[in-house]
Design an enzyme around this catalytic site. Structure first.
Site, PDB file in Angstrom:
ATOM      1  N   PHE A 106      31.532  26.640 -13.602  1.00  0.00           N
ATOM      2  CA  PHE A 106      31.517  25.373 -14.488  1.00  0.00           C
ATOM      3  C   PHE A 106      32.240  25.769 -15.525  1.00  0.00           C
ATOM      4  O   PHE A 106      31.786  26.481 -16.308  1.00  0.00           O
ATOM      5  CB  PHE A 106      30.211  24.879 -14.752  1.00  0.00           C
ATOM      6  CG  PHE A 106      30.163  23.519 -15.790  1.00  0.00           C
ATOM      7  CD1 PHE A 106      30.683  22.475 -15.073  1.00  0.00           C
ATOM      8  CD2 PHE A 106      29.468  23.636 -16.696  1.00  0.00           C
ATOM      9  CE1 PHE A 106      30.786  21.331 -15.704  1.00  0.00           C
ATOM     10  CE2 PHE A 106      29.426  22.068 -17.379  1.00  0.00           C
ATOM     11  CZ  PHE A 106      30.094  21.225 -17.008  1.00  0.00           C
ATOM     12  N   HIS A 142      18.538  24.871 -13.785  1.00  0.00           N
ATOM     13  CA  HIS A 142      19.242  26.074 -14.424  1.00  0.00           C
ATOM     14  C   HIS A 142      18.560  27.380 -14.488  1.00  0.00           C
ATOM     15  O   HIS A 142      17.278  27.476 -14.359  1.00  0.00           O
ATOM     16  CB  HIS A 142      19.256  25.549 -15.867  1.00  0.00           C
ATOM     17  CG  HIS A 142      19.709  24.197 -16.026  1.00  0.00           C
ATOM     18  ND1 HIS A 142      21.221  23.736 -15.852  1.00  0.00           N
ATOM     19  CD2 HIS A 142      19.412  23.110 -16.666  1.00  0.00           C
ATOM     20  CE1 HIS A 142      21.328  22.514 -16.226  1.00  0.00           C
ATOM     21  NE2 HIS A 142      20.155  21.999 -16.713  1.00  0.00           N
ATOM     22  N   ASN A 179      19.740  19.643 -11.737  1.00  0.00           N
ATOM     23  CA  ASN A 179      20.047  21.274 -11.697  1.00  0.00           C
ATOM     24  C   ASN A 179      19.329  22.011 -12.233  1.00  0.00           C
ATOM     25  O   ASN A 179      18.794  21.853 -13.586  1.00  0.00           O
ATOM     26  CB  ASN A 179      21.276  21.044 -12.628  1.00  0.00           C
ATOM     27  CG  ASN A 179      22.191  22.126 -12.731  1.00  0.00           C
ATOM     28  OD1 ASN A 179      21.862  23.360 -12.139  1.00  0.00           O
ATOM     29  ND2 ASN A 179      23.362  22.098 -13.374  1.00  0.00           N
ATOM     30  N   LYS A 221       0.796  -1.270  -0.074  1.00  0.00           N
ATOM     31  CA  LYS A 221      -0.197  -0.015  -0.087  1.00  0.00           C
ATOM     32  C   LYS A 221       0.852   1.375   0.062  1.00  0.00           C
ATOM     33  O   LYS A 221       1.975   1.393   0.833  1.00  0.00           O
ATOM     34  CB  LYS A 221      -0.968   0.011   1.211  1.00  0.00           C
ATOM     35  CG  LYS A 221      -2.042   0.971   1.178  1.00  0.00           C
ATOM     36  CD  LYS A 221      -3.070   0.269   0.375  1.00  0.00           C
ATOM     37  CE  LYS A 221      -4.481   0.693   0.536  1.00  0.00           C
ATOM     38  NZ  LYS A 221      -5.725  -0.038  -0.022  1.00  0.00           N
ATOM     39  N   THR A 252      -4.038  -5.167   0.892  1.00  0.00           N
ATOM     40  CA  THR A 252      -3.436  -3.928   1.174  1.00  0.00           C
ATOM     41  C   THR A 252      -4.203  -2.932   2.134  1.00  0.00           C
ATOM     42  O   THR A 252      -3.810  -2.028   2.841  1.00  0.00           O
ATOM     43  CB  THR A 252      -3.079  -3.325  -0.254  1.00  0.00           C
ATOM     44  OG1 THR A 252      -4.417  -2.660  -0.728  1.00  0.00           O
ATOM     45  CG2 THR A 252      -2.132  -3.991  -0.891  1.00  0.00           C
ATOM     46  N   ARG A 260      27.952  31.355 -11.410  1.00  0.00           N
ATOM     47  CA  ARG A 260      26.730  31.054 -11.850  1.00  0.00           C
ATOM     48  C   ARG A 260      25.827  30.793 -10.420  1.00  0.00           C
ATOM     49  O   ARG A 260      26.151  30.498  -9.284  1.00  0.00           O
ATOM     50  CB  ARG A 260      26.663  30.109 -12.770  1.00  0.00           C
ATOM     51  CG  ARG A 260      27.186  28.585 -11.977  1.00  0.00           C
ATOM     52  CD  ARG A 260      26.815  27.266 -12.840  1.00  0.00           C
ATOM     53  NE  ARG A 260      27.255  26.014 -12.327  1.00  0.00           N
ATOM     54  CZ  ARG A 260      27.113  24.826 -12.774  1.00  0.00           C
ATOM     55  NH1 ARG A 260      26.662  24.666 -14.067  1.00  0.00           N
ATOM     56  NH2 ARG A 260      27.440  23.850 -12.156  1.00  0.00           N
ATOM     57  N   GLN A 296      28.812  17.814  -9.785  1.00  0.00           N
ATOM     58  CA  GLN A 296      29.330  16.663  -9.385  1.00  0.00           C
ATOM     59  C   GLN A 296      30.276  16.655  -8.177  1.00  0.00           C
ATOM     60  O   GLN A 296      30.413  16.030  -7.229  1.00  0.00           O
ATOM     61  CB  GLN A 296      30.148  16.120 -10.684  1.00  0.00           C
ATOM     62  CG  GLN A 296      29.371  15.299 -11.466  1.00  0.00           C
ATOM     63  CD  GLN A 296      28.888  16.332 -12.602  1.00  0.00           C
ATOM     64  OE1 GLN A 296      28.927  17.263 -12.461  1.00  0.00           O
ATOM     65  NE2 GLN A 296      28.811  15.506 -13.910  1.00  0.00           N
TER      66      GLN A 296
END
Lengths: 283, 283, 283, 283
Positions: B159, B247, B245, B12, B57, B176, B219
């Site tokens: 990045f 953005h 991510n 359930k 259930t 960023r 990462q």
């Protein structure tokens, strides 16, 4: 052709914009969703397919981005009015523009007992609302509000003394869970000198009244919240509240040899009561 | 018949239960969503339509309600294990039961500088997770986690240095917005003596690392968060992190004669990067 | 540092792409959502913040757009494999790439008894799924499936003969509503020569079996659907089915002096049973 | 107390009810979501906490279930009016009751070329709407509508000739994708003799016009759809249309050395244009 154009409006919805304001090492995030809507003389577009007066909604979006770069986006109410006024300038055929902004809050992350300058947690689903109605040749009307302010209380909420008919199975109760998602929208008679202070005072009045009111029903507490809001801001002359009743059902445990002294509940999403009212300042 | 039953499970999901605990005038709300899942010898149900071994259930749901009335529902990890053990007893053909609980937080409403005893605001979308895997004749495995912990940082995230091919248009950046909704799940080698303390330490390590890590990529920070989590709780021996991510695209305002020094962004929902990894304790 | 990187993957999710194919006046719409995921040797990114091997997820998105322009996007399974193979080329450190595509259907609008060439209605929530797993130096694995195929039957569905314990309140029934949202995923032993035909045959087998099986339980019908699927496509060697039980509760109208001979039901969303199994081809 | 009650309403929303109608072996599923809302003299509940006039919303729910058992739930418009009239009887202080019903369609599953009697597929997200406004001592007002009718066309849609200002970057186009989710609501001057036929005629007029209109803008096609709707049903005297513009952006593939002759698009959800208008019957 059997019809005539009775009324119309158009605009851009869900314009997302995040502005990062840097004061030295300390950053502030303004996370906004902007809706703009124009009314005016756009009959030729509808009837004749003539777009000569139709400022594209894509242009409206660009305007919001550019104004966000050039101006403060807070207080929210002033930025909304600024966008509206500018749209009246850019779109000569628009007679009225409504700009509504919802602000998503970010709270600073606490790192070793200190609030961080540049890192934030989401403030949840609650949104602060500001709405400016700009009409050509008239002062802008300003509204403020909250949306999805989800609250719950476990004491002091009753529902009894209601009429019973052939379809009534609900039991009377003097002690139930009262849970709702507050949507409130109030109108300022004149634009407040300090919109953030006015907003904060009304929001706090709504919360405190929800928490402490001796509630005989959702209606009863809704009205008290409306009164408290008008008491908290002299500039607010009317407030509309919409309170969905997020029912919490007491589970019947008798089949398992157990009592349930208002302890175990099942929250449900469907159906839900919906209570709405407007409270207006006297006189 | 061309096939054979290779594996199966049933249970359930989305069992909603709210328990109100009253300590004098002070109430606490435990708002849980419980999923239970059984694996075992249920071949006859699938192949022969024989339900003799299939505990409904609906019964599982009732069991959760009853146990919530009879026992503490916190620490969450212990209540999950209790439900799992009990299901193994009630369902003799089940060989393994997994119970996962998500807890929605409610924070006390502040009324005139004092946290209220019985009135609460929603704590947002973040959920605390506990998961117990109860296998017949073996110790239960315990996991804890967070879901939808939405965070954002405006500094210290880069990045760059990535490979470029014929399809690469992304610009390198040393600055960023980094926004994500953290889902983390860690496994305890042995059940922690104080699950609430262990949970709190790991959650705080995740937040503090997200806030302060000098990030070269999602990462890079994900891995640092995993290391910090293992450092914060000796009982945790493995953590899996999933970081979408979210953005935030820098808006090009040049067409309007404006620069945009990392100030105006458009947050997007689609598409999104998705970075996942598991960090395991050495040795 | 207490930990080591145990495993990791990254990619881009929810890449939306619509391709309009024009054959003379007749257009076809291919409306796809693509998820790509890479596994491989990306330790340096996590541990050292070195992005030299990290093909940006933005590049993956661009690759999907470009390949959709250059190649047929149908059959779906072949386009998925094409994207996967190309990503292995572009990302030398990736050892395995999984590409999953969900296709949203559009059906032609009927205008005066004729299906229109260039106007479409949404085909609802059901999605066709194709998934290709491309490993370096190994043949690609191909899966197909459906998601959110919502079906309901009003006859021939029972649930009885189940065990009863102290927590069982469910009544036995020989006649209930059976409603579910089918998620199915099957693996092809070798890529089918005609993926569209194979998909259609399996989907129709699932639907026909759901409609006509004498159901003793969700498990019973799920298994029959799995057998039928394997019978419908020689290429499919395994199918996994996930069937949430969208309970429809019979309303008790006795308090209003009315019976309810299996006529008035309340569909509920929470909680729901969840039944899952894999049926594998013999031998 | 600074305020007065300006207006108020209350009721029950999202009452889910499924009715199975059996004509011999052939079953029909009526899957409804009902919202009821009462306005009237409920001041005492708000101001004094006096519930003597407040028929519980739980009773309203029960009434819907009971009436669904006792009466046909189709045509939808008549059942809505029946519920409204009955609520006026049960709630003496209610002066006006609005009942809105959304119907979810289920289509029969095709098994070996024959539509099945008792097995169904979901008809997607589109909902048929009926709304009855029952005022004490006045004839009921009837509205019908559709919600979430998602349509897309790939030819014959332009947007050009619009004004350009300093914020305009949008290119003119004579060929774009036009995708929208139609919400339409029309008012019947008098209740139609055959509500299903009237509904079907209006819906088909909306679809056919969307498909075939030479569109200069969303406004242009919206207006044509409104005219066509009024032409399709003599009983409809006004229609309101709301058309969100689900933008499909042409992807720029030049960076990859590819052209894009209106072939590869990215559908977006945010922001979206929103075009609304009301077309009224002349005279």
């Amino acid at each position: 052709m059997p019809g005539v154009l009775a009324n119309d409006n158009y605009g851009k919805s869900a314009i997302r914009v995040v502005k990062v304001v840097r004061e030295g090492a300390r950053h502030t995030v303004h996370d906004l969703t902007v809706d703009v809507r124009c009314e005016g003389e756009f009959r030729a577009a509808h009837v004749d397919g003539d777009n000569a007066a139709v400022l594209p909604t894509d242009t409206m979006k660009n305007l919001v981005y550019a104004l966000a770069r050039q101006h403060d986006v807070h207080p929210l109410e002033r930025f909304a009015a600024l966008v509206g006024d500018r749209l009246l300038t850019e779109s000569p055929r628009a007679m009225r523009v409504v700009v509504e902004i919802a602000r998503h809050e970010w709270t600073r992350i606490d790192v070793e007992g200190r609030l961080h300058d540049t890192a934030f947690e989401s403030g949840g689903t609650e949104m602060r609302i500001a709405c400016a109605g700009s009409a050509r040749g008239a002062p802008a009307a300003t509204e403020a509000g909250v949306r999805d302010l989800v609250v719950l209380r476990t004491a002091g909420s009753a529902f009894s003394g209601f009429p019973r008919d052939a379809y009534t199975t609900l039991k009377e109760t003097r002690d139930r869970i009262f849970c709702t998602s507050v949507s409130a929208r109030w109108r300022y008679g004149e634009a407040p000198t300090d919109p953030d202070a006015a907003f904060g005072a009304v929001r706090q009045a709504l919360l405190a009244t929800f928490a402490t009111h001796r509630s005989e029903s959702v209606q009863h507490t809704l009205y008290a919240m409306g009164e408290a809001a008008l008491g908290a801001s002299d500039e607010a002359d009317e407030i509309r509240l919409s309170l969905p009743n997020r029912h919490h059902l007491l589970v019947d445990l008798a089949a398992f040899g157990l009592d349930n002294p208002n302890e175990i509940f099942v929250p449900t999403r469907e159906p839900y009561g919906l209570i709405e009212a407007t409270v207006r300042r006297k006189g």
